[in-house]
Design a protein around this motif. Structure first.
Motif, PDB file in Angstrom:
ATOM      1  N   VAL B  97       0.843  -1.201   0.000  1.00 45.75           N
ATOM      2  CA  VAL B  97       0.000   0.000   0.000  1.00 45.75           C
ATOM      3  C   VAL B  97       0.886   1.262   0.000  1.00 45.75           C
ATOM      4  O   VAL B  97       0.547   2.259  -0.623  1.00 45.75           O
ATOM      5  CB  VAL B  97      -0.978  -0.013   1.202  1.00 45.75           C
ATOM      6  N   ARG B 100       2.780   1.112  -4.298  1.00 44.48           N
ATOM      7  CA  ARG B 100       1.946   0.243  -5.123  1.00 44.48           C
ATOM      8  C   ARG B 100       2.687  -0.275  -6.350  1.00 44.48           C
ATOM      9  O   ARG B 100       2.222  -1.205  -7.024  1.00 44.48           O
ATOM     10  CB  ARG B 100       0.686   0.994  -5.556  1.00 44.48           C
ATOM     11  N   THR B 316      -5.233  -1.883  -3.463  1.00 41.90           N
ATOM     12  CA  THR B 316      -4.892  -0.511  -3.868  1.00 41.90           C
ATOM     13  C   THR B 316      -6.065   0.127  -4.617  1.00 41.90           C
ATOM     14  O   THR B 316      -6.295   1.334  -4.505  1.00 41.90           O
ATOM     15  CB  THR B 316      -3.629  -0.452  -4.763  1.00 41.90           C
TER      16      THR B 316
END
Lengths: 599, 349
Positions: B97, B100, B316
């Motif tokens: 996260v 990404r 994501t």
């Protein structure tokens, strides 16, 4: 009527939770605040959603002493279940405003003034909607208090307006209920108590806010971009406020894409795991929890300490294990958090004492974590985190974010050599690279205790001993970066008081009361661990130092003693916790009783 | 400045981004000779080399155990993270996260995944974090010398006669049930099946689970089970006291789809692998679960790609993350400005 007592009283509203008294209480507090009077509030609530007793206490004090007062002056008794206890809590000459419709069995005291109000009847006569009646009962007591105390009705109107900003109908019905209370009191209550409030000008440029909201804003302005959390009172509101401000301030209006991530984890182990994964990859990451969550984070905390990854962890402290008193305040995690996890370790703790410091320390915690490459704990508590405090406004830092010692590809080329755990600068803090750095020297392998200066696997005795020495050096370096203690000296004072965190609120009053008894004191407020030489100096300058804190064991007392060597003989612990925020008289009594032995 | 070059066929020794296979290698393995895990390491190297993924954009994640040591043995140019037992999924979640653009390859074991790490494993799948998650499954705790793991078969026996009285956790069935969009099983010594599976898993957007049977040459002895890995022939020898690990040759298999292959393990015991038919449709959850269970009843360990679903949003996407990795956001992206704070504080007056 005896002589008036202006701007000096403590009012408690006793009710059951889930009855909707919160907005009435907030309106009352905000009105007194906008009248410019120093005021403080404590919400004593159960770990329950509906039906258990709750108390909301407001302290008005013209001298600025707004900590909890042990003896109440006025009680609004709306909960028959707690009637007899509430009756005992009011001091001689105080006031009981009570619901005259409840069958109250225990005898009334003859040293109090009783103002009966038929709340249910008043609500029924004035409001047709059943649901509304119950809610507006709360506003009726606001009206009664308004009349009795002389609260400024115009100020009250502005507060009611702002509280229900977008809903004119709600404003009207709430104000109607307040008016019902005012009229009832005017017509039926003969005021014989001395308590009154009058406008002052003490709250210019100030706000009313809780520490968790302040910390949430601090996280946003500190550049936090990643939050992982598991809900636990009293820390949940910190994360929830952070989410709200993220959504307000960090979403690209054009694309709807977000400059932040919040993940609600499956438990606190995962919450810290996520934060450190994000910290390792270069984001500014935090998690927030309370005592039980801190316990679950112990495993990862040790790992983060050894692998030197930045992480910010908020501990909004509360009373021990769950069930019973998890909604009561304490400073009970200091010792365990300072040395959280297995193996040798010490962690920096930041100790905010008010909403301004909740903001400031939240903001700077991310710089500190990046700079020190270690978990940084911000130790707030339920009282500071969840209660409403009158506060100065916050100022964001005008310095750029400190990302610490990070080498990008250009930095690596310039350095010519890289070892993740080499102490190049001699301060115990090494350079790190982030995953994704396009350079042949960039990558390294993270693992627990077995790594040498180049992050290679090792089980060599020398390597481990060197690593441990360097980590100790790094902790010493932290002294240069964490907030310094604040000292208030009283010339000629031989006795010192040392406190930290939300305990600070009670100390000015404690010192004033001690002074009235002939005991002059100086005051040192710890704002972080590790602390600097100023603490040693404070002990040198005083014959005795009382360390006041809200736990049983004198946790900070023990930490301080270890650091100050022979001077520790001067340390005297004043540790007390019963789940309620400290009151001045309890502290004064404890200090004076210890002083007797010194004479 | 630009130059024009005549396209030529890529030299056989480099991949599409001009790296050779050595650029994907790691440090020397410290596992037992013949360990199935080392075979998997080699297949990971082959897969990433053939896919032409830049190693510096890879993050190698692991927990604790023999399997979790292996990221040190491949792609030295990638950052690696040997984390905490059973907690690799949470660390991976934060890392992915935060950046990404990273390709996450995780190596875990049966203990790390199905015992201490079952909670994090489940929630990783639930969130559909984009990563490859290989379970090097040998049904035994190797690093602590031979205790049962949760994937050990019921009624199988430990070396000293202890019988496992508990039901086995089937990692693939669990993953499918939890909604994982890529679930496969393979065998460490089957590059023809495993390399394409790893490559497909890397390409999959979301959590991709490969349960890879990987014989422990030293500590396993599950007689009569579908996986019997006893590696020490002298049964009475207390191995953990004499500290001798003799190793064994790597076990390799090569069998066509739809067929059954008996594999003789280092101790002479047999496991029977069955490869899924080519025409198996891996988009039917119930069919996949049914087939795995049916095969188990027949004493066969089914391998292949059981289930694929590419429609689920990965984490994501769910988080609506900005295109720039969070880790690379600038001060101006992160700090909203004093005027905005003033406005907010005004509401608290």
């Amino acid at each position: 009527m005896s002589q008036s007592i202006i701007n000096d009283c403590s009012i408690t509203v006793a009710t059951v939770n889930g009855s909707g008294s919160q907005s009435a209480n907030n309106i009352l507090l905000k009105t007194l605040f906008r009248m410019g009077i120093p005021v403080g509030a404590k919400n004593l609530f159960p770990s329950n959603i509906q039906g258990l007793p709750t108390w909301y206490t407001i302290r008005v004090n013209k001298n600025g002493f707004t900590a909890r007062k042990r003896d109440l002056d006025i009680c609004v008794a709306l909960n028959p279940a707690t009637w007899s206890d509430d009756l005992k809590s009011v001091k001689k000459g105080g006031v009981m405003i009570y619901n005259s419709e409840y069958p109250l069995t225990s005898g009334l005291r003859d040293d109090l003034l009783f103002y009966p109000v038929p709340f249910k009847k008043l609500a029924e006569e004035n409001f047709t909607e059943v649901k509304l009646r119950k809610l507006l009962t709360n506003m009726i007591y606001v009206g009664v208090l308004t009349e009795l105390l002389g609260i400024d009705v115009d100020v009250l109107k502005t507060v009611v307006n702002d509280s229900f900003a977008s809903k004119q109908k709600v404003v009207e019905s709430n104000f109607k209920a307040i008016q019902v209370g005012i009229e009832y009191a005017k017509a039926n209550i003969k005021k014989t108590d001395p308590y009154r409030v009058e406008k002052m000008d003490q709250n210019k440029n100030k706000i009313v806010i809780d520490g968790n909201t302040a910390a949430a804003l601090g996280c946003v302005y500190g550049g936090c971009s990643f939050v992982s959390w598991y809900p636990i009172t009293p820390s949940s509101s910190l994360c929830e406020a952070t989410i709200d401000y993220f959504e307000e301030l960090r979403v690209d209006p054009a694309t709807g894409k977000k400059n932040f991530a919040v993940v609600q984890a499956e438990d606190e182990l995962a919450a810290l795991g996520m934060a450190l994964g994000a910290g390792w990859a270069g984001a500014r990451a935090m998690t927030a929890t309370s005592g039980p969550g801190i316990s679950l984070m112990a495993e990862f905390t040790g790992f983060v300490y050894f692998t030197e990854i930045p992480a910010v962890i908020f501990d909004i402290q509360r009373v021990g294990p769950s069930t019973g008193l998890p909604t009561r305040t304490a400073q009970g995690d200091i010792e365990s958090t300072h040395r959280l996890s297995h193996g040798d370790k010490q962690h920096p703790l930041l100790l905010p004492a008010n909403p301004v410091e909740c903001f400031d320390f939240a903001q700077s915690a991310f710089d500190l974590a990046d700079r020190l490459q270690t978990p940084v704990f911000v130790m707030s508590d339920l009282d500071l985190g969840m209660n409403q405090w009158v506060s100065d406004k916050f100022k964001p830092s005008d310095k750029p974010l400190d990302r610490g010692k990070v080498l990008d590809a250009a930095g690596l080329s310039k350095a010519g050599t890289f070892g993740r755990y080499r102490d190049v600068d001699g301060d115990g803090i090494c350079y790190r690279t982030l995953p994704g750095t396009d350079h042949p020297m960039a990558s390294y392998f993270v693992r627990g205790s077995g790594h040498n200066e180049d992050a290679k696997y090792t089980e060599k005795a020398d390597d481990y001993a060197r690593l441990m020495d360097r980590l100790k050096k790094k902790y010493a370096t932290a002294k240069n970066y964490v907030p310094k203690s604040v000292t208030q000296l009283d010339s000629g004072a031989k006795v010192g008081i040392l406190a930290y965190g939300s305990t600070d609120l009670v100390i000015p009053e404690v010192r004033e009361l001690l002074k009235a008894q002939g005991l002059k004191t100086s005051y040192l407020r710890l704002r972080a661990l590790p602390f600097g030489d100023e603490v040693t100096q404070f002990f040198k300058d005083h014959d005795r130092v009382y360390i006041v804190e809200q736990n049983r064991d004198g946790q900070m007392d023990r930490i301080v003693r270890l650091e100050i060597g022979e001077l520790s003989l001067k340390a005297k612990s004043v540790a007390y916790t019963d789940g309620l925020p400290l009151d001045a008289h309890t502290v004064v009594e404890k200090i004076l009783s210890k002083e007797k032995g010194q004479a | 400045m630009s130059t024009t070059t005549t396209p030529t066929a890529a030299a056989p020794s480099t991949n599409s981004i001009g790296l050779n296979k050595n650029d994907y290698k790691g440090g020397p393995s410290t596992l037992c000779i013949g360990c199935g895990h080392d075979s998997i390491t080699n297949h990971i190297i082959t897969s990433f080399y053939e896919l032409g993924i830049n190693p510096h954009m890879v993050a190698k994640m692991s927990g604790i155990g023999c399997s979790s040591k292996t990221p040190a043995y491949f792609m030295s140019r990638a950052h690696g993270f040997n984390s905490v037992h059973g907690r690799m999924p949470s660390v991976s979640t934060g890392a992915k996260v935060a950046n990404r653009n990273l390709n996450l390859i995780a190596v875990s074991g049966d203990g790390d995944t199905a015992s201490i790490g079952l909670g994090q494993f489940s929630h990783l799948i639930r969130r559909n974090l984009d990563m490859v998650y290989i379970v090097e499954n040998n049904g035994v705790y190797g690093l602590t010398k031979g205790q049962f793991s949760a994937t050990a078969d019921k009624n199988s026996k430990l070396k000293y006669g202890a019988v496992n009285p508990f039901e086995q956790i089937d990692i693939c069935e669990l993953a499918i049930t939890l909604g994982c969009g890529f679930v496969a099983r393979s065998f460490s010594g089957d590059p023809k099946q495993l390399v394409p599976l790893i490559k497909a898993a890397v390409s999959h957007k979301g959590t991709a689970i490969i349960d890879c049977i990987s014989p422990c040459v030293t500590f396993n002895n599950h007689e009569g089970s579908t996986r019997s890995y006893l590696a020490v022939k002298e049964k009475d020898e207390p191995l953990h006291e004499i500290g001798y690990v003799h190793g064994a040759p790597e076990i390799r298999v090569d069998y066509p789809e739809g067929s059954v292959q008996e594999v003789e393990l280092a101790d002479g015991s047999i496991i029977t692998l069955k490869k899924l038919d080519r025409d198996f449709n891996p988009t039917d959850k119930l069919a996949a679960l049914n087939l795995i269970e049916t095969s188990k009843r027949e004493g066969l360990l089914l391998t292949g790609l059981f289930y694929v679903n590419t429609t689920n949003a990965d984490l994501t996407q769910t988080l609506t993350l900005t295109d720039t990795p969070l880790a690379q956001l600038k001060d101006s992206d992160l700090r909203p400005g004093t005027d905005k704070l003033s406005k907010i504080l005004k509401s608290f007056e």
